[in-house]
Scaffold this motif. Structure first.
Motif, PDB file in Angstrom:
ATOM      1  N   LEU A  34       9.806   9.380   2.434  1.00  9.03           N
ATOM      2  CA  LEU A  34      10.109  10.587   3.211  1.00  9.03           C
ATOM      3  C   LEU A  34      11.306  10.366   4.123  1.00  9.03           C
ATOM      4  O   LEU A  34      12.133  11.262   4.322  1.00  9.03           O
ATOM      5  CB  LEU A  34       8.885  11.017   4.026  1.00  9.03           C
ATOM      6  N   LEU A  35      11.409   9.152   4.679  1.00  5.77           N
ATOM      7  CA  LEU A  35      12.550   8.829   5.534  1.00  5.77           C
ATOM      8  C   LEU A  35      13.853   8.979   4.769  1.00  5.77           C
ATOM      9  O   LEU A  35      14.799   9.626   5.227  1.00  5.77           O
ATOM     10  CB  LEU A  35      12.417   7.407   6.071  1.00  5.77           C
ATOM     11  N   PRO A  83       5.834   6.992   3.800  1.00  5.28           N
ATOM     12  CA  PRO A  83       6.741   7.300   4.906  1.00  5.28           C
ATOM     13  C   PRO A  83       8.174   6.843   4.644  1.00  5.28           C
ATOM     14  O   PRO A  83       9.129   7.511   5.054  1.00  5.28           O
ATOM     15  CB  PRO A  83       6.135   6.531   6.084  1.00  5.28           C
ATOM     16  N   LEU A  84       8.340   5.709   3.949  1.00  2.00           N
ATOM     17  CA  LEU A  84       9.697   5.226   3.644  1.00  2.00           C
ATOM     18  C   LEU A  84      10.414   6.202   2.725  1.00  2.00           C
ATOM     19  O   LEU A  84      11.594   6.510   2.915  1.00  2.00           O
ATOM     20  CB  LEU A  84       9.634   3.851   2.972  1.00  2.00           C
ATOM     21  N   SER A  86       0.305   3.899   1.546  1.00  2.00           N
ATOM     22  CA  SER A  86       0.392   4.461   2.901  1.00  2.00           C
ATOM     23  C   SER A  86       1.617   3.926   3.640  1.00  2.00           C
ATOM     24  O   SER A  86       2.049   4.499   4.639  1.00  2.00           O
ATOM     25  CB  SER A  86      -0.873   4.131   3.681  1.00  2.00           C
ATOM     26  N   ARG A  87       2.171   2.814   3.180  1.00  2.00           N
ATOM     27  CA  ARG A  87       3.402   2.264   3.771  1.00  2.00           C
ATOM     28  C   ARG A  87       4.630   2.775   3.013  1.00  2.00           C
ATOM     29  O   ARG A  87       5.702   2.955   3.589  1.00  2.00           O
ATOM     30  CB  ARG A  87       3.382   0.726   3.714  1.00  2.00           C
ATOM     31  N   PRO A 125       0.827  -1.215   0.000  1.00  2.00           N
ATOM     32  CA  PRO A 125       0.000   0.000   0.000  1.00  2.00           C
ATOM     33  C   PRO A 125       0.858   1.261   0.000  1.00  2.00           C
ATOM     34  O   PRO A 125       1.933   1.293   0.608  1.00  2.00           O
ATOM     35  CB  PRO A 125      -0.799  -0.090   1.313  1.00  2.00           C
TER      36      PRO A 125
END
Lengths: 152, 506
Positions: free
Chosen positions: B400-401, B397-398, B393-394, B391
């Motif tokens: 962005l990290l 964030p990765l 949504s997972r 997804p």
């Protein structure tokens, strides 16, 4: 769309005028060569001209180019955007105080849970795992300099 | 093939086949394919993300890695286009027209295979063409002086502005904004500071990496997250025998692959054009030449073979202005120029003689990388298809990290994080208002080169701007820039006068 074009052109014109104001403090000539103010003056004048043309066109042209996307996102979308920008800003504020590990874990955990609220536990586990892998990869192997913060 | 070029290529292969460089080629094409498969971040964002991590590497493996991401991304983008009807990256938009329709009819395997095979043939062709075309272009470019470089950069920026969207005024606005940002910092010629507003962090200028990550990473994520992303993947498991196209498929695809290869390479050299334009032009050409144009849009394999070949061939063409002239004509090659300058290897017509192992090493690695891409994308396509089930949504964030790590890690400055955030918000707002950030990035990278060329030219001519039209090559490039500006103006005027003329006739 015309209204949007008028607003963005007016903003462009304002930026151009402010830029020209700042550029006027720089010398156009330095001895026998052109000074550091030449290029910015050309750019400021160019932006002012293009913004005026855009404003004129947006005001008189009846044919309107449609926007590629809807202007206002749905409520859930706006919450997502606020989460992304808010969490990044918070990260910038605390990263040197709290250190890489704590602040990055907080960033990841917040985003994973905020974007998928139904999966809190897996979000926390994933955040911890990813931060650990990132630390090993970037700090230990690639020797990236990161702030240690309060945990040392 | 010229013996000289042959010997130099052998030198290049000796460099490219070292274990370290082979590893980075493999890493680059794998990452590129991954980035191309996953929607949400394209090759430009991925290369910007990797850029700070390459600063600690030697220049040859760094560029091999980044180039691998570039053309690997072209391979990967077709997978999502065919299986999900969402382009993995911009250049694969056209593949959704017929590729997805083929998948809906149970022909996903042949579509994916032809896309991969066409990409391999075109990629190999473009690298051969690069090997042959680069030396004579470099020879011709030795006569370029500051006026020619200024006019060349101007042409590239105006072309990018013209091709960036439907309004050239918006494109030119972005170009000027990018040039304005490039003027921030210490003026190299006089030593004075400009537009720093007392901030010490701006004395070195606006760093490209945070701006890139903001405009292409953060804003892209914002755009994707503002609406729910639903992906229905048609097929995720493939047997090798299901992948193989029929004899009829090969016969139908052969000519489009050939035409796409040549067209893509030529378009790739041109300023502002790039892989997306080449794939659209190839689609239009194949539809025009087809005996059954009505089949396009319903699952015509030619509609996959031609465009996928063209977008890969464009990567080789795009390397010529970058490596030989030192003037990048696309966002991706502009980022690679940043990498080259940071590593102390500024590209120019003398690069081939100054650093032949680097130049031919990179070219040779592109041959090898193309072969790696074929292996990654054909038998392993099922693995990439499985990734589409992750997804967004997972994934977000990765991404962005990696963005924050890359941006902070480059200079260890919180200021760069703020710059990235502001660029992200700006990029989002610009796209909402119909402005494309691509010309801004190109201008930011080219700005210092342009300004230095302008001031040196005026120094040579003792202040006369006529120098740009007195020298024939500069005059030709300058004229082409004016033509690009004039075309939309003439179209607008003719649109406005058409109703008036119609009224008169009535």
């Amino acid at each position: 769309m015309r209204r949007m074009d008028q607003i963005s052109s007016a903003v462009g014109l304002a930026v151009a005028l402010l830029y020209l104001l700042e550029a006027s403090k720089l010398p156009l000539w330095k001895g026998t060569t052109f000074g550091s103010g030449l290029f910015p003056t050309i750019l400021g004048t160019g932006l002012a001209a293009v913004s005026l043309l855009s404003l004129l066109r947006a005001s008189i042209d009846r044919t309107s180019i449609p926007l590629p996307e809807g202007l206002v996102p749905p409520r859930r979308g706006m919450v997502n955007l606020a989460c992304v920008i808010g969490s990044l800003a918070a990260y910038a504020l605390v990263v040197e105080l709290l250190g890489f590990m704590l602040s990055t874990f907080a960033l990841m955990a917040f985003l994973l849970i905020a974007l998928e609220p139904a999966k809190k536990r897996s979000g926390l586990v994933l955040a911890g795992t990813v931060v650990a892998i990132a630390y090993v990869l970037f700090v230990m192997l690639l020797k990236l300099q990161v702030p240690r913060g309060i945990i040392g | 093939m010229d013996v000289g070029i042959g010997q130099q290529l052998l030198t290049g292969f000796a460099v490219a086949l070292t274990p370290g460089n082979l590893f980075f080629a493999f890493l680059g094409v794998t990452l590129g394919t991954l980035i191309g498969v996953l929607p949400g971040i394209g090759p430009a964002g991925a290369i910007a993300l990797l850029l700070p991590f390459t600063f600690g590497m030697e220049v040859t493996p760094a560029i091999i890695l980044l180039a691998g991401v570039y053309y690997g991304g072209m391979y990967g983008g077709s997978t999502t286009s065919i299986l999900v009807n969402i382009p993995g990256e911009v250049a694969s938009v056209v593949t959704t027209f017929d590729g997805y329709q083929m998948a809906r009819r149970g022909r996903a395997g042949p579509a994916l295979a032809i896309a991969a095979i066409g990409s391999f043939v075109a990629g190999t062709f473009s690298v051969i063409a690069l090997s042959l075309v680069a030396p004579p272009v470099a020879l011709a470019a030795l006569s370029f002086g500051p006026p020619e470089y200024f006019s060349l950069a101007l042409l590239g920026l105006f072309a990018a502005a013209y091709l960036s969207g439907r309004s050239i005024l918006k494109g030119v606005t972005m170009v000027i904004l990018g040039l304005m940002l490039s003027a921030v910092g210490v003026d190299i010629i006089t030593g004075g500071t400009r537009f720093t507003f007392g901030l010490i962090e701006l004395s070195g200028g606006v760093d490209v990496v945070p701006v890139l990550m903001g405009l292409f990473g953060v804003s892209e994520i914002m755009f994707t997250l503002e609406k729910p992303l639903r992906m229905e993947v048609l097929q995720t498991r493939f047997k090798l025998r299901d992948l193989w196209p029929s004899g009829e498929d090969f016969r139908a695809s052969a000519a489009p692959i050939g035409r796409g290869s040549v067209l893509g390479f030529m378009i790739g050299i041109l300023p502002g054009a790039g892989a997306m334009v080449s794939s659209f032009l190839s689609y239009a050409l194949e539809k025009k030449l087809s005996k059954h144009p009505e089949k396009f849009g319903t699952g015509a394999i030619e509609g996959v073979a031609g465009p996928e070949s063209a977008n890969n061939a464009a990567t080789g063409g795009a390397m010529i202005p970058l490596l030989v002239l030192g003037v990048p004509y696309s966002v991706i090659t502009a980022i690679m120029l940043s990498a080259l300058i940071t590593h102390g290897v500024p590209p120019s017509p003398t690069l081939m003689t100054r650093a032949p192992e680097f130049f031919w090493g990179v070219v040779a690695s592109m041959y090898i990388g193309n072969a790696m891409c074929l292996i990654l994308n054909l038998p392993l396509v099922g693995m990439w298809a499985q990734l589409l089930l992750i997804p967004y949504s997972r994934l977000a964030p990765l991404i962005l990290l990696f963005s924050v790590i890359g941006v902070y890690g480059a200079n260890s400055r919180v200021f760069d994080l703020w710059l990235m955030i502001m660029a992200g918000v700006l990029g989002y707002l610009l796209r909402k208002a119909g402005y494309s950030p691509a010309p801004l990035v190109l201008a930011l990278v080219l700005g210092r080169i342009m300004e230095n060329a302008l001031r040196q030219s005026l120094l040579i001519s003792q202040g006369s701007p006529l120098i740009f039209i007195e020298r024939p090559i500069s005059a030709a490039l300058f004229l082409m820039s004016l033509v690009i500006l004039a075309i939309p103006a003439m179209r607008w005027l003719s649109r406005r006068s058409a109703p008036a003329l119609q009224g008169m006739e009535e």
